[in-house]
Design a protein around this motif. Structure first.
Motif, PDB file in Angstrom:
ATOM      1  N   UNK A 111      68.970 -29.512  33.203  1.00 33.43           N
ATOM      2  CA  UNK A 111      69.118 -28.139  33.655  1.00 33.43           C
ATOM      3  C   UNK A 111      70.526 -27.655  33.355  1.00 33.43           C
ATOM      4  N   UNK A 112      70.660 -26.524  32.634  1.00 32.72           N
ATOM      5  CA  UNK A 112      71.959 -25.979  32.279  1.00 32.72           C
ATOM      6  C   UNK A 112      72.663 -25.442  33.520  1.00 32.72           C
ATOM      7  N   UNK A 113      73.960 -25.699  33.615  1.00 33.62           N
ATOM      8  CA  UNK A 113      74.745 -25.228  34.743  1.00 33.62           C
ATOM      9  C   UNK A 113      75.572 -24.017  34.324  1.00 33.62           C
ATOM     10  N   UNK A 114      75.998 -23.260  35.319  1.00 32.76           N
ATOM     11  CA  UNK A 114      76.844 -22.107  35.106  1.00 32.76           C
ATOM     12  C   UNK A 114      78.139 -22.530  34.424  1.00 32.76           C
ATOM     13  N   UNK A 115      78.584 -21.775  33.392  1.00 30.23           N
ATOM     14  CA  UNK A 115      79.801 -22.144  32.677  1.00 30.23           C
ATOM     15  C   UNK A 115      81.050 -21.947  33.536  1.00 30.23           C
ATOM     16  N   UNK A 116      81.021 -21.012  34.471  1.00 29.34           N
ATOM     17  CA  UNK A 116      82.157 -20.767  35.360  1.00 29.34           C
ATOM     18  C   UNK A 116      81.665 -20.819  36.803  1.00 29.34           C
ATOM     19  N   UNK A 117      81.320 -22.013  37.279  1.00 28.34           N
ATOM     20  CA  UNK A 117      80.655 -22.118  38.582  1.00 28.34           C
ATOM     21  C   UNK A 117      81.607 -21.920  39.757  1.00 28.34           C
ATOM     22  N   UNK A 118      81.025 -21.504  40.860  1.00 29.08           N
ATOM     23  CA  UNK A 118      81.728 -21.479  42.138  1.00 29.08           C
ATOM     24  C   UNK A 118      81.309 -22.719  42.913  1.00 29.08           C
ATOM     25  N   UNK A 119      82.283 -23.524  43.323  1.00 28.29           N
ATOM     26  CA  UNK A 119      82.028 -24.725  44.103  1.00 28.29           C
ATOM     27  C   UNK A 119      82.488 -24.466  45.539  1.00 28.29           C
ATOM     28  N   UNK A 120      81.596 -24.658  46.492  1.00 37.76           N
ATOM     29  CA  UNK A 120      81.957 -24.531  47.907  1.00 37.76           C
ATOM     30  C   UNK A 120      82.248 -25.921  48.476  1.00 37.76           C
ATOM     31  N   UNK A 121      83.384 -26.057  49.154  1.00 34.98           N
ATOM     32  CA  UNK A 121      83.704 -27.285  49.865  1.00 34.98           C
ATOM     33  C   UNK A 121      83.545 -27.006  51.362  1.00 34.98           C
ATOM     34  N   UNK A 122      82.602 -27.691  51.987  1.00 35.60           N
ATOM     35  CA  UNK A 122      82.300 -27.488  53.409  1.00 35.60           C
ATOM     36  C   UNK A 122      82.920 -28.622  54.222  1.00 35.60           C
ATOM     37  N   UNK A 123      83.711 -28.237  55.246  1.00 36.45           N
ATOM     38  CA  UNK A 123      84.385 -29.239  56.077  1.00 36.45           C
ATOM     39  C   UNK A 123      84.162 -28.926  57.557  1.00 36.45           C
ATOM     40  N   UNK A 124      83.371 -29.737  58.275  1.00 33.48           N
ATOM     41  CA  UNK A 124      83.280 -29.581  59.730  1.00 33.48           C
ATOM     42  C   UNK A 124      84.595 -30.007  60.372  1.00 33.48           C
ATOM     43  N   UNK A 125      85.034 -29.267  61.381  1.00 29.41           N
ATOM     44  CA  UNK A 125      86.331 -29.530  62.006  1.00 29.41           C
ATOM     45  C   UNK A 125      86.161 -29.609  63.516  1.00 29.41           C
ATOM     46  N   UNK A 126      86.660 -30.683  64.102  1.00 27.12           N
ATOM     47  CA  UNK A 126      86.675 -30.795  65.559  1.00 27.12           C
ATOM     48  C   UNK A 126      87.983 -31.437  65.995  1.00 27.12           C
ATOM     49  N   UNK A 127      88.886 -30.618  66.525  1.00 29.10           N
ATOM     50  CA  UNK A 127      90.174 -31.071  67.051  1.00 29.10           C
ATOM     51  C   UNK A 127      90.963 -31.897  66.025  1.00 29.10           C
ATOM     52  N   UNK A 128      91.241 -31.273  64.884  1.00 29.67           N
ATOM     53  CA  UNK A 128      91.991 -31.931  63.813  1.00 29.67           C
ATOM     54  C   UNK A 128      93.381 -31.311  63.646  1.00 29.67           C
ATOM     55  N   UNK A 129      93.948 -30.825  64.745  1.00 33.34           N
ATOM     56  CA  UNK A 129      95.257 -30.159  64.678  1.00 33.34           C
ATOM     57  C   UNK A 129      96.320 -31.024  64.013  1.00 33.34           C
ATOM     58  N   UNK A 130      96.290 -32.318  64.271  1.00 38.92           N
ATOM     59  CA  UNK A 130      97.328 -33.213  63.750  1.00 38.92           C
ATOM     60  C   UNK A 130      97.331 -33.299  62.231  1.00 38.92           C
ATOM     61  N   UNK A 131      96.188 -33.064  61.604  1.00 38.24           N
ATOM     62  CA  UNK A 131      96.130 -33.256  60.157  1.00 38.24           C
ATOM     63  C   UNK A 131      95.580 -32.096  59.361  1.00 38.24           C
TER      64      UNK A 131
END
Length: 325
Positions: free
Chosen positions: A1-21
């Motif tokens: 399957x051909x992919x988009x030549x200029x794709x948008x990649x979403x990075x999903x990060x769940x966060x719970x009390x990560x103030x320190x980092x």
């Protein structure tokens, strides 16, 4: 399957009390995406943080225009936060990773390469788990192997939620309204063309783990009850064994007169314990049915920020028809 030549990649990060980092995480990710040819959005899901994690992400939004934030009204849980992130993501592909950077961004290019080569799901397979206790390593290894043997689908060994998924996989996941989602199992259930990228998991840069033993046990039970009927079959097997033992004991007692009060008391407690165990197993499955029947939303979003355009890939609401009597 051909992919988009200029794709948008979403990075999903769940966060719970990560103030320190969380500031370090933002800087590492922004440095990473700046060096890549693809366009990226970084989508944080605030899972009811009670520290300054959300405020720090909002401050970063003023500096970076690719940061998005979804804030829950309370803590709903890691797997539900991932589910929300998947639903809000706009990318042609979506990468799920933890905000503590134990899953290094340096692995993402290899995932993108496999995706560009035609794979729909590219999951990270852990070769090593740095910075974790021997008990955490042992329990995690045992969980993956038990689930792999019990599940009625092929859930790869030593894989967490760190993975890249094509938009058509994400669209299917977004429509699945499981009351207590087990995302890595759901991804395996969806199917499509999947492959692995091996990596060594890094030590947490700051803060403490948000998955203590109690949550690990809950995740384990959730994964098993979601994708295996073996425990239910085991109830029948145990019941048959107990009946057989009772018949043998009754036969021996009838012809030999062997029976003592102590043995009878011990047998009673053993049978009582086994009965409670079997009831508990059945109850776990019944509770999942009960959760589904309530038809509550998986989560409540208090507010969002950083979204510049209307989202294009939101699932349609699931309308369940009630049969007339």
């Amino acid at each position: 399957m051909a992919r988009n030549e200029n794709p948008l990649i979403s990075i999903v990060l769940p966060v719970y009390n990560e103030e320190a980092g969380i500031q370090h995480t933002i800087e590492i990710l922004e440095n990473y995406v700046a060096s890549q040819p693809e366009e990226y959005e970084i989508l944080f899901v605030d899972d009811g943080c009670v520290d300054r994690s959300a405020a720090m992400i909002q401050e970063a939004e003023q500096q970076y225009d690719n940061i998005r934030l979804v804030q829950f009204s309370r803590n709903f849980g890691h797997q539900i936060a991932i589910t929300a992130g998947i639903r809000y993501a706009s990318g042609d592909a979506v990468v799920v990773m933890d905000a503590d950077l134990q899953d290094p961004p340096s692995v993402i290019p290899a995932m993108v390469k496999q995706w560009q080569d035609g794979y729909d799901v590219v999951y990270g397979k852990r070769l090593q788990r740095d910075g974790e206790s021997w008990f955490k390593k042992f329990s995690a290894s045992a969980f993956y192997r038990i689930l792999h043997r019990l599940a009625n689908i092929d859930i790869p060994l030593d894989t967490g939620d760190f993975r890249l998924m094509d938009r058509r996989v994400v669209n299917v996941l977004a429509k699945m309204d499981e009351p207590d989602p087990f995302v890595r199992g759901m991804v395996s259930w969806v199917g499509f063309k999947q492959t692995a990228v091996e990596y060594e998991r890094d030590e947490r840069t700051a803060g403490t783990t948000k998955y203590p033993l109690s949550k690990m046990l809950h995740l384990s039970m959730n994964g098993i009850t979601s994708f295996s009927d073996v425990p239910l079959k085991l109830v029948n097997v145990i019941g048959a064994i107990v009946i057989a033992i009772g018949l043998v004991y009754g036969f021996i007692s009838l012809f030999t007169g062997f029976a003592t009060l102590q043995f009878a008391i011990v047998s009673m407690f053993e049978l009582f314990g086994i009965s409670l165990l079997m009831v508990g197993i059945v109850s776990a499955y019944l509770y999942r049915i009960f959760e589904t029947s309530r038809e509550r939303p998986l989560y409540v979003v208090a507010k969002t920020s950083g979204f510049k355009h209307p989202r294009q890939h939101q699932p349609q609401p699931i309308i369940k028809k009630v049969k007339s009597m």
